[in-house]
Design a protein around this motif. Sequence first.
Motif, PDB file in Angstrom:
ATOM      1  N   TYR A  24       0.776  -1.141  -0.103  1.00 31.47           N
ATOM      2  CA  TYR A  24      -0.080   0.116  -0.159  1.00 31.47           C
ATOM      3  C   TYR A  24       0.936   1.465   0.093  1.00 31.47           C
ATOM      4  O   TYR A  24       1.486   1.489   0.936  1.00 31.47           O
ATOM      5  CB  TYR A  24      -0.864   0.021   1.267  1.00 31.47           C
ATOM      6  CG  TYR A  24      -2.006  -1.089   1.359  1.00 31.47           C
ATOM      7  CD1 TYR A  24      -1.798  -2.086   0.818  1.00 31.47           C
ATOM      8  CD2 TYR A  24      -3.246  -0.489   1.793  1.00 31.47           C
ATOM      9  CE1 TYR A  24      -2.881  -3.173   0.954  1.00 31.47           C
ATOM     10  CE2 TYR A  24      -4.430  -1.437   1.824  1.00 31.47           C
ATOM     11  CZ  TYR A  24      -4.118  -2.767   1.329  1.00 31.47           C
ATOM     12  OH  TYR A  24      -5.205  -3.589   1.218  1.00 31.47           O
ATOM     13  N   VAL A  28       0.834  -5.128   3.574  1.00 24.76           N
ATOM     14  CA  VAL A  28      -0.412  -5.554   4.188  1.00 24.76           C
ATOM     15  C   VAL A  28      -0.280  -7.190   3.963  1.00 24.76           C
ATOM     16  O   VAL A  28      -0.269  -7.474   2.696  1.00 24.76           O
ATOM     17  CB  VAL A  28      -1.719  -5.132   4.055  1.00 24.76           C
ATOM     18  CG1 VAL A  28      -2.685  -5.801   4.670  1.00 24.76           C
ATOM     19  CG2 VAL A  28      -1.638  -3.481   4.564  1.00 24.76           C
ATOM     20  N   THR A  41      -2.886 -10.753   4.172  1.00 26.09           N
ATOM     21  CA  THR A  41      -4.202 -11.059   4.372  1.00 26.09           C
ATOM     22  C   THR A  41      -4.409 -12.475   3.794  1.00 26.09           C
ATOM     23  O   THR A  41      -3.677 -12.730   2.713  1.00 26.09           O
ATOM     24  CB  THR A  41      -5.119  -9.907   3.887  1.00 26.09           C
ATOM     25  OG1 THR A  41      -6.409 -10.310   3.915  1.00 26.09           O
ATOM     26  CG2 THR A  41      -4.678  -9.909   2.290  1.00 26.09           C
ATOM     27  N   MET A  68     -10.150  -6.491   0.214  1.00 26.38           N
ATOM     28  CA  MET A  68      -9.596  -5.400   0.207  1.00 26.38           C
ATOM     29  C   MET A  68     -10.367  -3.947  -0.337  1.00 26.38           C
ATOM     30  O   MET A  68      -9.943  -3.006   0.023  1.00 26.38           O
ATOM     31  CB  MET A  68      -8.054  -5.505  -0.489  1.00 26.38           C
ATOM     32  CG  MET A  68      -8.193  -5.533  -2.003  1.00 26.38           C
ATOM     33  SD  MET A  68      -6.571  -5.863  -2.697  1.00 26.38           S
ATOM     34  CE  MET A  68      -5.460  -4.367  -2.398  1.00 26.38           C
ATOM     35  N   ASP A 112     -11.558  -1.914   2.231  1.00 24.07           N
ATOM     36  CA  ASP A 112     -10.651  -1.424   3.427  1.00 24.07           C
ATOM     37  C   ASP A 112     -11.078   0.022   3.613  1.00 24.07           C
ATOM     38  O   ASP A 112     -11.320   0.909   3.029  1.00 24.07           O
ATOM     39  CB  ASP A 112      -9.250  -1.335   3.071  1.00 24.07           C
ATOM     40  CG  ASP A 112      -8.742  -3.160   2.750  1.00 24.07           C
ATOM     41  OD1 ASP A 112      -9.594  -4.096   3.112  1.00 24.07           O
ATOM     42  OD2 ASP A 112      -7.602  -3.084   2.426  1.00 24.07           O
ATOM     43  N   VAL A 122      -5.384   0.790   7.753  1.00 21.79           N
ATOM     44  CA  VAL A 122      -4.395  -0.194   8.061  1.00 21.79           C
ATOM     45  C   VAL A 122      -4.229  -0.223   9.509  1.00 21.79           C
ATOM     46  O   VAL A 122      -3.789   1.235   9.944  1.00 21.79           O
ATOM     47  CB  VAL A 122      -3.251   0.035   7.025  1.00 21.79           C
ATOM     48  CG1 VAL A 122      -2.203  -0.959   7.527  1.00 21.79           C
ATOM     49  CG2 VAL A 122      -3.579  -0.277   5.521  1.00 21.79           C
ATOM     50  N   LEU A 141      -5.236   2.844  -1.085  1.00 28.53           N
ATOM     51  CA  LEU A 141      -5.508   1.515  -1.419  1.00 28.53           C
ATOM     52  C   LEU A 141      -5.501   1.101  -2.788  1.00 28.53           C
ATOM     53  O   LEU A 141      -5.928   1.646  -3.660  1.00 28.53           O
ATOM     54  CB  LEU A 141      -7.085   1.530  -0.883  1.00 28.53           C
ATOM     55  CG  LEU A 141      -7.779   0.178  -1.039  1.00 28.53           C
ATOM     56  CD1 LEU A 141      -7.075  -0.934  -0.280  1.00 28.53           C
ATOM     57  CD2 LEU A 141      -9.330   0.343  -0.917  1.00 28.53           C
ATOM     58  N   LYS A 166      -5.045  -5.085   7.293  1.00 32.40           N
ATOM     59  CA  LYS A 166      -5.995  -4.253   6.610  1.00 32.40           C
ATOM     60  C   LYS A 166      -7.345  -4.330   7.303  1.00 32.40           C
ATOM     61  O   LYS A 166      -7.678  -5.391   7.898  1.00 32.40           O
ATOM     62  CB  LYS A 166      -6.290  -4.840   5.065  1.00 32.40           C
ATOM     63  CG  LYS A 166      -6.543  -6.283   5.175  1.00 32.40           C
ATOM     64  CD  LYS A 166      -6.652  -6.846   3.746  1.00 32.40           C
ATOM     65  CE  LYS A 166      -7.776  -6.410   2.730  1.00 32.40           C
ATOM     66  NZ  LYS A 166      -9.022  -6.598   3.329  1.00 32.40           N
ATOM     67  N   THR A 183     -11.353  -3.957   7.548  1.00 34.69           N
ATOM     68  CA  THR A 183     -12.521  -3.938   6.627  1.00 34.69           C
ATOM     69  C   THR A 183     -13.677  -4.314   7.605  1.00 34.69           C
ATOM     70  O   THR A 183     -14.343  -5.476   7.585  1.00 34.69           O
ATOM     71  CB  THR A 183     -12.531  -5.098   5.367  1.00 34.69           C
ATOM     72  OG1 THR A 183     -11.003  -5.263   4.766  1.00 34.69           O
ATOM     73  CG2 THR A 183     -13.389  -5.076   4.186  1.00 34.69           C
TER      74      THR A 183
END
Length: 223
Positions: free
Chosen positions: A134, A146, A148, A154, A157, A160, A179, A204, A206
């Motif tokens: 990112y 990041v 995941t 994502m 998102d 972070v 992003l 991340k 979300t």
Amino acid sequence: MTGKDALWQPGMDHAGIATQMVVERQLAEKGVSRRDLGREKFLDRVWEWKGESGGEIMKQLTRLGRSADWPRERFTMDEGLSDAVRKVFIELYDQGLIYKDQRLVNWDPKLETAISDLEVQPTETNGHLWHFKYPIEGEDGAHITVATTRPETMLGDTGVAVHPDDERYKHLVGKHCILPLVGRRIPIVADEYADPEAGSGAVKMTPAHDFNDLKSAAARTLR
């Protein structure tokens, strides 16, 4: 039982999801689905089952000697009862005793409806970590990586998160990153939810995907 007058009103909940599952199983035994029947005929079948099952429940309660006021029996889908519930909810809302808000729900893709936390059985599975860079806003070549297991989330998102004691990222807390794919500007925040030992240490956030993310500092920052 203390000698005072009290109303014990008998009634039944509609148990919508549970009822739907039972009726769909019955239809499946005949090789039929609710979509084959269509909405109206499926609802007729549900009401038919309610008549059979609901009557049996009340018979069991009377045999147990339940001293309810039986002539007042109500069902949550009764027309008058629905009007009463709507009236009370509006009054409570106007008084500020209940409110509307955004929250995460459990969506069942098979039943195509939200279900309660009690109806969910979380299971752990072995996943694969994906690493994404990112870019740091305003700093050419700088980025935060990041890690995941759910890269498809994502797009939602909102930030972070890094652990407040993680020396690798302290200088980035309070800044913003971009992003990937979307190009949206999102904050980098300090939150103890981030585990420095897991993945890259940068998580991340979300909130529309994860209950923990919803409670996170990143989600609160967006609000």
